[in-house]
Design a protein around this motif. Sequence first.
Motif, short mmCIF file in Angstrom:
data_model
loop_
_atom_site.label_atom_id
_atom_site.label_comp_id
_atom_site.label_asym_id
_atom_site.label_seq_id
_atom_site.Cartn_x
_atom_site.Cartn_y
_atom_site.Cartn_z
N LEU A 2 0.93 -0.91 -0.03
CA LEU A 2 0.22 0.31 -0.29
C LEU A 2 0.77 1.00 -0.19
CD1 LEU A 2 -2.99 -1.12 2.25
CD2 LEU A 2 -3.10 -0.69 -0.27
N ASP A 3 2.04 1.02 0.11
CA ASP A 3 2.86 2.40 0.55
C ASP A 3 3.32 2.82 -1.68
OD1 ASP A 3 2.56 2.42 2.74
OD2 ASP A 3 4.55 1.06 3.32
N TYR A 4 3.22 1.36 -2.46
CA TYR A 4 3.20 1.62 -4.01
C TYR A 4 2.45 2.13 -4.87
CZ TYR A 4 7.64 0.22 -2.18
OH TYR A 4 9.47 -0.52 -1.82
N ALA A 5 3.00 2.49 -6.03
CA ALA A 5 1.83 3.36 -6.60
C ALA A 5 0.48 1.95 -7.52
CB ALA A 5 1.63 3.74 -7.43
N PHE A 6 0.34 1.11 -7.88
CA PHE A 6 0.20 0.42 -8.73
C PHE A 6 -1.15 -0.43 -7.46
CE2 PHE A 6 -0.24 -3.10 -11.41
CZ PHE A 6 -1.16 -2.68 -12.07
N PRO A 7 -0.12 -1.36 -6.55
CA PRO A 7 -0.66 -2.33 -5.29
C PRO A 7 -1.68 -1.20 -4.61
CG PRO A 7 1.78 -2.32 -5.14
CD PRO A 7 1.50 -1.52 -6.23
N LEU A 8 -1.39 -0.04 -4.56
CA LEU A 8 -2.52 0.99 -3.92
C LEU A 8 -3.77 1.03 -4.82
CD1 LEU A 8 -3.79 2.28 -1.39
CD2 LEU A 8 -2.03 3.93 -2.11
N LEU A 9 -3.25 1.53 -6.35
CA LEU A 9 -4.14 1.82 -7.19
C LEU A 9 -5.64 0.61 -7.67
CD1 LEU A 9 -5.60 3.25 -9.23
CD2 LEU A 9 -4.40 2.12 -11.10
N ILE A 10 -5.13 -0.70 -7.47
CA ILE A 10 -5.65 -2.24 -7.50
C ILE A 10 -6.59 -2.43 -6.28
CG2 ILE A 10 -5.46 -4.29 -6.99
CD1 ILE A 10 -3.22 -4.18 -8.70
N VAL A 11 -6.29 -1.79 -4.64
CA VAL A 11 -6.91 -1.86 -3.58
C VAL A 11 -7.79 -0.85 -4.17
CG1 VAL A 11 -6.94 -2.05 -1.65
CG2 VAL A 11 -5.37 -2.42 -2.85
N GLN A 12 -7.75 0.43 -4.63
CA GLN A 12 -8.35 1.29 -3.96
C GLN A 12 -9.52 1.41 -5.47
OE1 GLN A 12 -5.84 4.50 -5.41
NE2 GLN A 12 -5.69 5.28 -3.87
N THR A 13 -9.15 0.25 -6.62
CA THR A 13 -10.65 -0.16 -7.92
C THR A 13 -11.52 -0.72 -7.11
OG1 THR A 13 -8.78 1.03 -9.00
CG2 THR A 13 -10.41 -0.48 -10.21
N VAL A 14 -10.61 -2.22 -6.17
CA VAL A 14 -11.46 -3.21 -5.54
C VAL A 14 -13.03 -2.71 -4.77
CG1 VAL A 14 -11.74 -5.03 -4.62
CG2 VAL A 14 -9.25 -5.10 -6.64
N ILE A 15 -12.06 -1.72 -4.28
CA ILE A 15 -13.29 -0.43 -3.07
C ILE A 15 -13.79 0.11 -4.17
CG2 ILE A 15 -12.96 0.52 -1.09
CD1 ILE A 15 -10.51 -0.06 -0.07
N VAL A 16 -13.45 0.89 -4.40
CA VAL A 16 -15.00 1.54 -5.98
C VAL A 16 -15.16 0.46 -6.03
CG1 VAL A 16 -15.27 2.91 -7.20
CG2 VAL A 16 -13.34 3.60 -5.77
#
Length: 826
Positions: free
Chosen positions: A21-35
């Motif tokens: 979660l401190d890195y751009a792409f893995p965090l973007l994946i998590v954000q997308t799944v939540i949304v």
Amino acid sequence: MVNITSIQTSSNGVWQGDNPLDYAFPLLIVQTVIVIALSRFLAFLLKPLRQPKVIAEIVGGIILGPSAIGRNQAYMNRIFPKWSMPILGTVASIGLLFFLFLVGLELDLNSIRRSGRRAFCIAAAGISLPFLGGVGVAFVLRQTVNGANKVGYGQFLVFMGVALSITALPVLARILAELKLLTTRVGEIAMAAAAFNDVAAWILLALAIALAGNGDGSGHKSPIISIWVMLCGVAFVVFMFVVIKPAMAWVAKRCSPDHDVFDEFYICLTLAGVMVSGFITDMIGIDSIFGAFVFGLMIPKEGEFAERLIVRIEDFVSSLLLPLYFASSGLKTNVASIKGAEAWGLLGLVIATACAGKIMGTFIVAMLCRIPAVESITLGVLMNTKGLVELIVLNIGKEKKVLNDETFAILVVMALVTTFMTTPIVMAIYKPARGHPIKTQRRLQRDSPLSPNAKDELRLLACVHRPRNVSSLINLIESIRSTKRSLLKLYIMHLVELTERTSSIIMVQRARRNGFPFFNRAKLGESHDRISVAFEAYGQVGRVRVRPMTAISSLTTMHEDICHVAEEKSASIIILPFHKQWKDQSNDSIENMGHEWRMVNQRVMKDAQCSVALLVDRGFGNGNQDTPKGSGASTIQNSVCVVFFGGPDDREALVLGGRMAEHPGVRVRVVRFVDGGESCNVVLKPSPEKSTENSYSFSTAVMNRQREQELDDMAVSEFRQQYGGDVTFEERQASNIIEEVLRLGRSGEYNLMVVGKGRFPSSMVAELAERHAEHPELGPVGDVLASPGHGVLSSVLVLQQHDVAHTEEAPVCKMVPKEDYSSDPM
């Protein structure tokens, strides 16, 4: 503060001590799944309220933002940290860019020009009055909201006017489809006026962006800059119409079926053109989405090229990337910034002004156009629909610093409220004139098959899902087409699911105004062309009058369209394709349309005011079928077996078998199973604890079994008297009717087996009442023949005779044997 250049794309993994979660792409994946998960969940909750999916996505974005969950700083800092917002916004902007390209694709300028003066006047009133109201509200907000007066008058007034005057065409189309108003006069005028409104809104938005600059008043740019921006914008549009539109017409022609050209290059070229157009308008000083929208307008709507583009990108853009835009918008929206009675009073003022301007402006002009008052007020409510375009305007206003946090939150809530209220208000005030269903006995069977009062014309409504249903239906209709008796009038309804996809809305815009869910046969795509052409060609060579049509509706309400058309056209029988189709006669190769299509069939069988037939296709029509000759004779050879146990449904199947027997190319055999006295008569009682998903349902009517036996004998006697020389008739006594019926189906002697559903079953069929049902809608005998794994080679046609007395059904349980046939339930 985080230096954006220090952010790394991917981690080395948790085993090396990195937190993804401190890195751009893995965090973007998590954000997308939540949304996506939250928006889909909210859409499921709002579905009973008939709200469009855009409502759920906007609400989901607000919930994720500082208005709700975002109040927890630990959550915000971990899931939506500030350093990730530019990355999330960039991905969302790519989705928005291509979505606006799709919006341009779905907007047909030719249809707007053909819409007429009335739709143009309504659209003009629906824009001008709320625009003036927005200007008035802007003066109040500048004097009341802290910081609002720091923005220049011109850009603030224009943004407020645009925000209150927009009508969202894609959202409106789905609301009209959900309410079954698309093909009414109200729906047609609303769609045309919304299309005018869309074009005007984008022009006004481009003007607002040109005037805005950086909007905070700090730059005090020269008015000459705004003029240059607008002139360059006009030059861009002219260039697109003069150069790019003919070029895209050439590309679309090259990719047509008439030219054997690989279109992958042209599709990539088109998608690159979207990006380049967005870059040019951004360079001019107008937002990049304007360039994508204009480029979408340049794509020819005729032919297959536009459809191929939509298929390639719409699911990925609309389902995955676009919700990220709503999330990024929600993260900017803080409803808590609306504080105190004064702020909430301003919210009420904005909502009231938006509603009053749209509704009153539309209502007055519609009344002047001699539209009835109820329809005029309904048009006003429909034109008040907001949606994605509204959010785009507000986000641009916030980015340009024309709208501060409080003003932005007020306008977002206004967009939600006005869109949410559309469906319930329209449902309350407007009921389209569809007439009241009349309880009639429309079916094949008459009191006497030889009755002189029988209709001179038999009317059938046959439904089609896809082109592979065509051959089997033509074969079935040709088998029913009597060469001795009444003419046959055939209504073919192509069933198309209305989804959130842009391609569905393109089909909606091509609706033909005739009061039914029918659509123009032209320009509906290759599959519809193949279906309509096939049936129209068939109608030319036989005594069959064919009318193809298309129903575009959500699957939850598709049955209403089918039943309505059958009622209006006085159809005696509806023929539906079973939701499972065998690709060949092997039971291992099955195509399943899905549970929702199965539910459509079940609802039609429950609500239809005529008889219904379900066709389980195992290659019926793929055999030795030749085109009928002009004289009406046919070389088609079909072998049909009618299985008769008794009861109203089986008598309907017998009548259909009689019509088939009159065709010179059809060989009919009737097998009547009779009780040899070994099986006990049983009594069926309703069993509320049983599920209709895996239990057969039977009529709850009180019927006289002795009378039913007499009617069965009379029907068989008249059938044999009339068709004795044309059919093979056999009576059998069977101790195990399942094995006997399966033996017929496995024999390979018959192309088609015709059976009744058996809602009021004979004693033999009643013995099967507690058998586990795989397809309850087919009845016990039809289910046995249709279920895979039994080795049945024949296609199966299951008939349900319409009878008002049999409309109520319930799962049952068998009771103790009974000695006589006196009157008893079920």
